[in-house]
Scaffold this motif. Sequence first.
Motif, PDB file in Angstrom:
ATOM      1  N   PRO A 169       0.814  -1.221   0.000  1.00 46.13           N
ATOM      2  CA  PRO A 169       0.000   0.000   0.000  1.00 46.13           C
ATOM      3  C   PRO A 169       0.844   1.265   0.000  1.00 46.13           C
ATOM      4  O   PRO A 169       0.425   2.311  -0.509  1.00 46.13           O
ATOM      5  CB  PRO A 169      -0.815  -0.130   1.295  1.00 46.13           C
ATOM      6  N   GLN A 170       2.081   1.203   0.563  1.00 47.27           N
ATOM      7  CA  GLN A 170       2.926   2.387   0.601  1.00 47.27           C
ATOM      8  C   GLN A 170       3.379   2.823  -0.795  1.00 47.27           C
ATOM      9  O   GLN A 170       3.876   3.936  -0.969  1.00 47.27           O
ATOM     10  CB  GLN A 170       4.148   2.157   1.497  1.00 47.27           C
ATOM     11  N   ALA A 171       3.207   1.939  -1.795  1.00 45.91           N
ATOM     12  CA  ALA A 171       3.610   2.281  -3.161  1.00 45.91           C
ATOM     13  C   ALA A 171       2.783   3.434  -3.722  1.00 45.91           C
ATOM     14  O   ALA A 171       3.188   4.078  -4.688  1.00 45.91           O
ATOM     15  CB  ALA A 171       3.473   1.057  -4.071  1.00 45.91           C
ATOM     16  N   ARG A 172       1.636   3.708  -3.128  1.00 45.52           N
ATOM     17  CA  ARG A 172       0.782   4.780  -3.642  1.00 45.52           C
ATOM     18  C   ARG A 172       1.257   6.157  -3.204  1.00 45.52           C
ATOM     19  O   ARG A 172       0.728   7.169  -3.664  1.00 45.52           O
ATOM     20  CB  ARG A 172      -0.664   4.556  -3.179  1.00 45.52           C
ATOM     21  N   HIS A 173       2.237   6.205  -2.328  1.00 46.97           N
ATOM     22  CA  HIS A 173       2.753   7.488  -1.856  1.00 46.97           C
ATOM     23  C   HIS A 173       3.977   7.900  -2.658  1.00 46.97           C
ATOM     24  O   HIS A 173       4.532   7.128  -3.441  1.00 46.97           O
ATOM     25  CB  HIS A 173       3.062   7.398  -0.362  1.00 46.97           C
ATOM     26  N   ALA A 174       4.414   9.133  -2.471  1.00 45.61           N
ATOM     27  CA  ALA A 174       5.538   9.674  -3.228  1.00 45.61           C
ATOM     28  C   ALA A 174       6.802   8.873  -2.957  1.00 45.61           C
ATOM     29  O   ALA A 174       7.138   8.591  -1.801  1.00 45.61           O
ATOM     30  CB  ALA A 174       5.743  11.139  -2.863  1.00 45.61           C
ATOM     31  N   HIS A 175       7.499   8.506  -4.020  1.00 48.77           N
ATOM     32  CA  HIS A 175       8.773   7.809  -3.927  1.00 48.77           C
ATOM     33  C   HIS A 175       9.803   8.558  -4.774  1.00 48.77           C
ATOM     34  O   HIS A 175       9.482   9.062  -5.856  1.00 48.77           O
ATOM     35  CB  HIS A 175       8.663   6.373  -4.433  1.00 48.77           C
ATOM     36  N   ILE A 176      11.019   8.606  -4.283  1.00 52.08           N
ATOM     37  CA  ILE A 176      12.113   9.241  -4.998  1.00 52.08           C
ATOM     38  C   ILE A 176      13.315   8.311  -4.941  1.00 52.08           C
ATOM     39  O   ILE A 176      13.656   7.788  -3.883  1.00 52.08           O
ATOM     40  CB  ILE A 176      12.468  10.606  -4.365  1.00 52.08           C
ATOM     41  N   LEU A 177      13.950   8.092  -6.091  1.00 55.40           N
ATOM     42  CA  LEU A 177      15.175   7.296  -6.126  1.00 55.40           C
ATOM     43  C   LEU A 177      16.353   8.250  -6.001  1.00 55.40           C
ATOM     44  O   LEU A 177      16.553   9.133  -6.835  1.00 55.40           O
ATOM     45  CB  LEU A 177      15.260   6.504  -7.428  1.00 55.40           C
ATOM     46  N   LEU A 178      17.117   8.081  -4.922  1.00 54.51           N
ATOM     47  CA  LEU A 178      18.269   8.934  -4.676  1.00 54.51           C
ATOM     48  C   LEU A 178      19.410   8.569  -5.638  1.00 54.51           C
ATOM     49  O   LEU A 178      19.459   7.443  -6.154  1.00 54.51           O
ATOM     50  CB  LEU A 178      18.739   8.775  -3.234  1.00 54.51           C
ATOM     51  N   PRO A 179      20.337   9.491  -5.894  1.00 52.47           N
ATOM     52  CA  PRO A 179      21.458   9.161  -6.794  1.00 52.47           C
ATOM     53  C   PRO A 179      22.288   7.979  -6.311  1.00 52.47           C
ATOM     54  O   PRO A 179      22.821   7.227  -7.123  1.00 52.47           O
ATOM     55  CB  PRO A 179      22.273  10.459  -6.845  1.00 52.47           C
ATOM     56  N   SER A 180      22.382   7.788  -4.989  1.00 53.82           N
ATOM     57  CA  SER A 180      23.110   6.624  -4.474  1.00 53.82           C
ATOM     58  C   SER A 180      22.412   5.328  -4.876  1.00 53.82           C
ATOM     59  O   SER A 180      23.065   4.341  -5.240  1.00 53.82           O
ATOM     60  CB  SER A 180      23.236   6.711  -2.949  1.00 53.82           C
ATOM     61  N   GLY A 181      21.078   5.323  -4.826  1.00 47.51           N
ATOM     62  CA  GLY A 181      20.319   4.153  -5.257  1.00 47.51           C
ATOM     63  C   GLY A 181      20.422   3.933  -6.754  1.00 47.51           C
ATOM     64  O   GLY A 181      20.573   2.796  -7.224  1.00 47.51           O
ATOM     65  N   ARG A 182      20.339   5.007  -7.518  1.00 47.29           N
ATOM     66  CA  ARG A 182      20.483   4.918  -8.982  1.00 47.29           C
ATOM     67  C   ARG A 182      21.823   4.306  -9.361  1.00 47.29           C
ATOM     68  O   ARG A 182      21.896   3.404 -10.201  1.00 47.29           O
ATOM     69  CB  ARG A 182      20.363   6.324  -9.571  1.00 47.29           C
ATOM     70  N   ASP A 183      22.909   4.779  -8.727  1.00 46.89           N
ATOM     71  CA  ASP A 183      24.238   4.273  -9.059  1.00 46.89           C
ATOM     72  C   ASP A 183      24.411   2.820  -8.629  1.00 46.89           C
ATOM     73  O   ASP A 183      25.090   2.040  -9.319  1.00 46.89           O
ATOM     74  CB  ASP A 183      25.307   5.145  -8.399  1.00 46.89           C
ATOM     75  N   ALA A 184      23.812   2.439  -7.497  1.00 45.00           N
ATOM     76  CA  ALA A 184      23.891   1.043  -7.053  1.00 45.00           C
ATOM     77  C   ALA A 184      23.184   0.122  -8.034  1.00 45.00           C
ATOM     78  O   ALA A 184      23.688  -0.964  -8.367  1.00 45.00           O
ATOM     79  CB  ALA A 184      23.291   0.907  -5.654  1.00 45.00           C
ATOM     80  N   ILE A 185      22.031   0.546  -8.532  1.00 47.50           N
ATOM     81  CA  ILE A 185      21.294  -0.262  -9.516  1.00 47.50           C
ATOM     82  C   ILE A 185      22.104  -0.409 -10.797  1.00 47.50           C
ATOM     83  O   ILE A 185      22.159  -1.487 -11.397  1.00 47.50           O
ATOM     84  CB  ILE A 185      19.911   0.367  -9.793  1.00 47.50           C
ATOM     85  N   GLN A 186      22.752   0.677 -11.207  1.00 45.81           N
ATOM     86  CA  GLN A 186      23.574   0.617 -12.411  1.00 45.81           C
ATOM     87  C   GLN A 186      24.726  -0.373 -12.245  1.00 45.81           C
ATOM     88  O   GLN A 186      25.057  -1.123 -13.165  1.00 45.81           O
ATOM     89  CB  GLN A 186      24.124   2.013 -12.734  1.00 45.81           C
ATOM     90  N   GLU A 187      25.324  -0.407 -11.065  1.00 47.88           N
ATOM     91  CA  GLU A 187      26.419  -1.354 -10.805  1.00 47.88           C
ATOM     92  C   GLU A 187      25.911  -2.788 -10.805  1.00 47.88           C
ATOM     93  O   GLU A 187      26.591  -3.699 -11.292  1.00 47.88           O
ATOM     94  CB  GLU A 187      27.082  -1.025  -9.469  1.00 47.88           C
ATOM     95  N   LEU A 188      24.711  -3.007 -10.287  1.00 44.73           N
ATOM     96  CA  LEU A 188      24.157  -4.355 -10.212  1.00 44.73           C
ATOM     97  C   LEU A 188      23.686  -4.863 -11.568  1.00 44.73           C
ATOM     98  O   LEU A 188      23.784  -6.057 -11.862  1.00 44.73           O
ATOM     99  CB  LEU A 188      22.975  -4.368  -9.226  1.00 44.73           C
TER     100      LEU A 188
END
Length: 465
Positions: free
Chosen positions: A47-66
């Motif tokens: 249910p929390q998916a309906r609220h505002a979410h922001i991907l931080l640059p640290s998360g973006r870079d981690a996903i790119q590495e993975l």
Amino acid sequence: MSRRAVVIGGSVAGMLAAAALFRSMDEVIVLERDELPDGPSPRKRIPQARHAHILLPSGRDAIQELLPVADVHGRLLASGAREQSMTDILGFGPQGWYGRWATVTEDLLLTCCSRDLLDWTLRDAVLGTTPVRVRRAEAVSLLGTADRVTGVRVLADGLQEDLRADLVVDASGRGSRVEHWLEALGVTDIPTDEVDSGVVCASRIFRVPRGAEDFPLTQIEADPTTSRPGRSGTLVPIEGGRWLVTLAGTRGGEPIARSEAFADFAFGLSHPLIGQLVSAAEPLGEVFLSRSTRNRRRDFEKAAMPEGLVVLGDAVATFNPVYGQGMSVAALGAQALARQLRQTDVTVPGFAHDVQRAAARSVSAAYTVSTSQDQWFPEVVGRAPTLSDRLISNYMGRMARVATTSYAVSAAKCKVLTLQADTSRLLHTELLMATLRGPVAEPPAGPPLTFEESAFVDSVGPLAV
């Protein structure tokens, strides 16, 4: 001998954990009790998916590495996600309006989109570029002993089955039952901390009005320095020409689910800008309410955990969603798992503990940011502020005031908030001296709008300062 890893949970933390594992294991199975949608659609158990979410640059870079070949970030942007520099946010805090700077660097870019889009894009990338497979089943207990976990007992189609594994990763989210499962194996006394300010979040999606297509991410922060309940609002531009607006209030100042009360609450924030914006926009759905917002951390890295088990994401710690850290902490935890796999094998004694300890660094940073604010609101449940907390709070308040007119201080503060730098960075000599000297100018007298933004706001109605 073939080696298998089992990941419990198919959301962000689970998919990223699977992405970390597939190069080192012969088989990676993700257990998910829900039928996953074939597209960016809401899921009942998140249910929390309906609220505002922001991907931080640290998360973006981690996903790119993975997932270097999957280009998850590029897929998000192609689907309509927006990038927003943290130093160009339209933000109002207890110290006044923050200045806006045109300087754009990769390490300060936020990715703004719906949680549904990010979930689906990530899932599609993992399942489309790796041999990871999803099995629809529910984990009901861990197999093994207090010394080593050897698998998971699952329930599928009404039948139980023992699924053996060399490594189990619990990424089942804030509803994780891992403490109960560990207790059944004889593992107890896991250190736990909780700070609950009773935040309630209310979210609604709007169609972006004509003339406001480029309006930036807008935040009205709560003030933890008064004895009154904290109220805040965040307007996030997301894909599909929409705004996702989340309003939040601590215990005694909660928003309600009635549609007609949504704009009234927004107008009642410490500045009425978000109220004025949503009053000019067309609602595209009802108001969704969530009360599962407490900060709760379980220090698995400090417990006598069995080998063969790693816990990541919200199963380790949950944060007040107002601070937008959860997805990035999950990504950084999966990154820690991948980096440890490049150094040692999952069967080596101490492997799971080393992963848990490495993942705890980003958990600690995010938890400090979240609780350092929430512990000051009225009727908070959890540990009381210490003298050290009071000194840090006073220092951070002064730094926030300086940051309203100093790019250098604002950028340094943002690097900590986005989990790219340790909080000790804020005590570096140049920042310490700038904070102690105090602000060199007054904050903007009103919202620092561009010409186009000002024209739109003026078309809505008079803007209060």
